[in-house]
Write a protein that holds these residues in place. Structure first.
Motif, mmCIF file in Angstrom:
data_model
loop_
_atom_site.group_PDB
_atom_site.id
_atom_site.type_symbol
_atom_site.label_atom_id
_atom_site.label_comp_id
_atom_site.label_asym_id
_atom_site.label_seq_id
_atom_site.Cartn_x
_atom_site.Cartn_y
_atom_site.Cartn_z
ATOM 1 N N LEU A 276 1.026 -1.194 -0.056
ATOM 2 C CA LEU A 276 -0.098 -0.037 0.186
ATOM 3 C C LEU A 276 0.924 1.374 0.106
ATOM 4 O O LEU A 276 0.576 2.317 -0.723
ATOM 5 N N ARG A 277 1.960 1.208 0.890
ATOM 6 C CA ARG A 277 2.879 2.408 0.922
ATOM 7 C C ARG A 277 3.621 2.609 -0.288
ATOM 8 O O ARG A 277 3.642 3.661 -1.069
ATOM 9 N N GLU A 278 3.813 1.604 -1.338
ATOM 10 C CA GLU A 278 4.601 1.603 -2.556
ATOM 11 C C GLU A 278 3.763 2.160 -3.380
ATOM 12 O O GLU A 278 4.016 3.034 -4.379
ATOM 13 N N GLY A 279 2.214 1.533 -3.479
ATOM 14 C CA GLY A 279 1.469 2.066 -4.397
ATOM 15 C C GLY A 279 1.807 1.665 -5.874
ATOM 16 O O GLY A 279 2.662 0.713 -6.092
ATOM 17 N N GLU A 280 1.064 2.361 -6.848
ATOM 18 C CA GLU A 280 1.174 1.983 -8.334
ATOM 19 C C GLU A 280 1.149 0.376 -8.311
ATOM 20 O O GLU A 280 0.180 -0.213 -7.870
ATOM 21 N N ASP A 281 2.003 0.028 -8.874
ATOM 22 C CA ASP A 281 1.984 -1.701 -9.232
ATOM 23 C C ASP A 281 2.827 -2.282 -8.234
ATOM 24 O O ASP A 281 4.199 -2.258 -8.023
ATOM 25 N N ALA A 282 2.136 -2.899 -7.113
ATOM 26 C CA ALA A 282 2.728 -3.378 -5.852
ATOM 27 C C ALA A 282 2.532 -5.102 -5.737
ATOM 28 O O ALA A 282 1.678 -5.253 -6.583
ATOM 29 N N GLU A 283 3.426 -5.605 -5.364
ATOM 30 C CA GLU A 283 3.269 -7.175 -5.176
ATOM 31 C C GLU A 283 3.448 -7.672 -3.623
ATOM 32 O O GLU A 283 3.885 -6.824 -2.967
ATOM 33 N N VAL A 284 2.398 -8.260 -3.476
ATOM 34 C CA VAL A 284 2.186 -8.907 -2.241
ATOM 35 C C VAL A 284 2.554 -10.472 -2.291
ATOM 36 O O VAL A 284 1.594 -11.180 -3.010
ATOM 37 N N GLU A 285 3.290 -10.923 -1.240
ATOM 38 C CA GLU A 285 3.685 -12.331 -1.048
ATOM 39 C C GLU A 285 2.541 -13.072 -0.176
ATOM 40 O O GLU A 285 2.307 -12.503 0.673
ATOM 41 N N LEU A 286 1.776 -13.729 -0.804
ATOM 42 C CA LEU A 286 0.687 -14.660 -0.093
ATOM 43 C C LEU A 286 0.898 -15.876 -0.230
ATOM 44 O O LEU A 286 0.613 -16.758 -1.221
ATOM 45 N N GLY A 287 1.458 -16.573 0.751
ATOM 46 C CA GLY A 287 1.780 -18.168 0.557
ATOM 47 C C GLY A 287 2.698 -18.591 -0.451
ATOM 48 O O GLY A 287 3.690 -17.844 -0.739
ATOM 49 N N PRO A 288 2.168 -19.383 -1.173
ATOM 50 C CA PRO A 288 2.984 -19.805 -2.158
ATOM 51 C C PRO A 288 3.229 -19.142 -3.491
ATOM 52 O O PRO A 288 3.935 -19.314 -4.404
ATOM 53 N N GLY A 289 2.399 -18.091 -3.467
ATOM 54 C CA GLY A 289 2.382 -16.996 -4.818
ATOM 55 C C GLY A 289 2.535 -15.509 -4.575
ATOM 56 O O GLY A 289 2.755 -15.032 -3.427
ATOM 57 N N THR A 290 2.557 -14.776 -5.679
ATOM 58 C CA THR A 290 2.660 -13.473 -5.354
ATOM 59 C C THR A 290 1.548 -12.867 -6.208
ATOM 60 O O THR A 290 0.975 -13.161 -7.221
ATOM 61 N N LEU A 291 0.706 -11.837 -5.351
ATOM 62 C CA LEU A 291 -0.319 -11.167 -6.027
ATOM 63 C C LEU A 291 0.169 -9.605 -6.538
ATOM 64 O O LEU A 291 0.743 -8.983 -5.794
ATOM 65 N N SER A 292 0.134 -9.410 -7.758
ATOM 66 C CA SER A 292 0.293 -8.024 -8.245
ATOM 67 C C SER A 292 -1.100 -7.313 -8.206
ATOM 68 O O SER A 292 -1.982 -7.613 -8.764
ATOM 69 N N LEU A 293 -0.810 -5.868 -7.845
ATOM 70 C CA LEU A 293 -2.185 -5.086 -7.879
ATOM 71 C C LEU A 293 -1.500 -3.682 -8.261
ATOM 72 O O LEU A 293 -0.441 -3.261 -7.977
ATOM 73 N N ARG A 294 -2.421 -3.095 -9.163
ATOM 74 C CA ARG A 294 -2.363 -1.807 -9.131
ATOM 75 C C ARG A 294 -3.169 -0.988 -8.176
ATOM 76 O O ARG A 294 -4.241 -1.182 -8.051
#
Length: 122
Positions: free
Chosen positions: A28-46
């Protein structure tokens, strides 16, 4: 109908839950295209600069449920200047016309005022 839904349910230790929230906070702090590690995968969000949030706490059936929800539109939000802001900008431009090329606005103002003789040096 939703375009996409991701849901993950698992047991976590308190420290693992804190790590997951820390990763989300960093995204959230990074904003724009951020990536969150969720268990075995990575979620990319704008993630845009402005979000809506909802915090919900339910107590019942011997459990406490805490939900933290953030929502934002999938399409970028275009902002157009309001009529009032545009009118204010135009009025400011009329009051302070741009300086002549090669001259600062201070120099242009000074040339219009009476010229003073240079101080004599001893």
């Amino acid at each position: 109908m939703r375009d996409l839904k991701f849901e993950q349910k698992r047991s976590l230790s308190r420290l693992e839950a804190a790590d997951q929230l820390t990763a989300l906070a960093a995204a959230l702090r990074e904003g724009e295209d951020a990536e969150v590690e969720l268990g075995p995968g990575t979620l990319s969000l704008r993630i845009p600069d402005d979000l809506r949030s909802e915090i919900e706490i339910e107590i019942g059936n011997g459990e406490i449920e805490l939900e933290i929800e953030f929502t934002w539109p999938t399409a970028p939000v275009r902002t157009t200047p309001s009529r009032m802001a545009t009118a204010t900008e135009k009025a400011t431009e009329r009051k302070n016309p741009p300086a002549e090329p090669g001259r600062s606005s201070t120099a242009a103002k000074r040339s219009k005022s009476a010229k003073r003789p240079a101080p004599k040096t001893p």
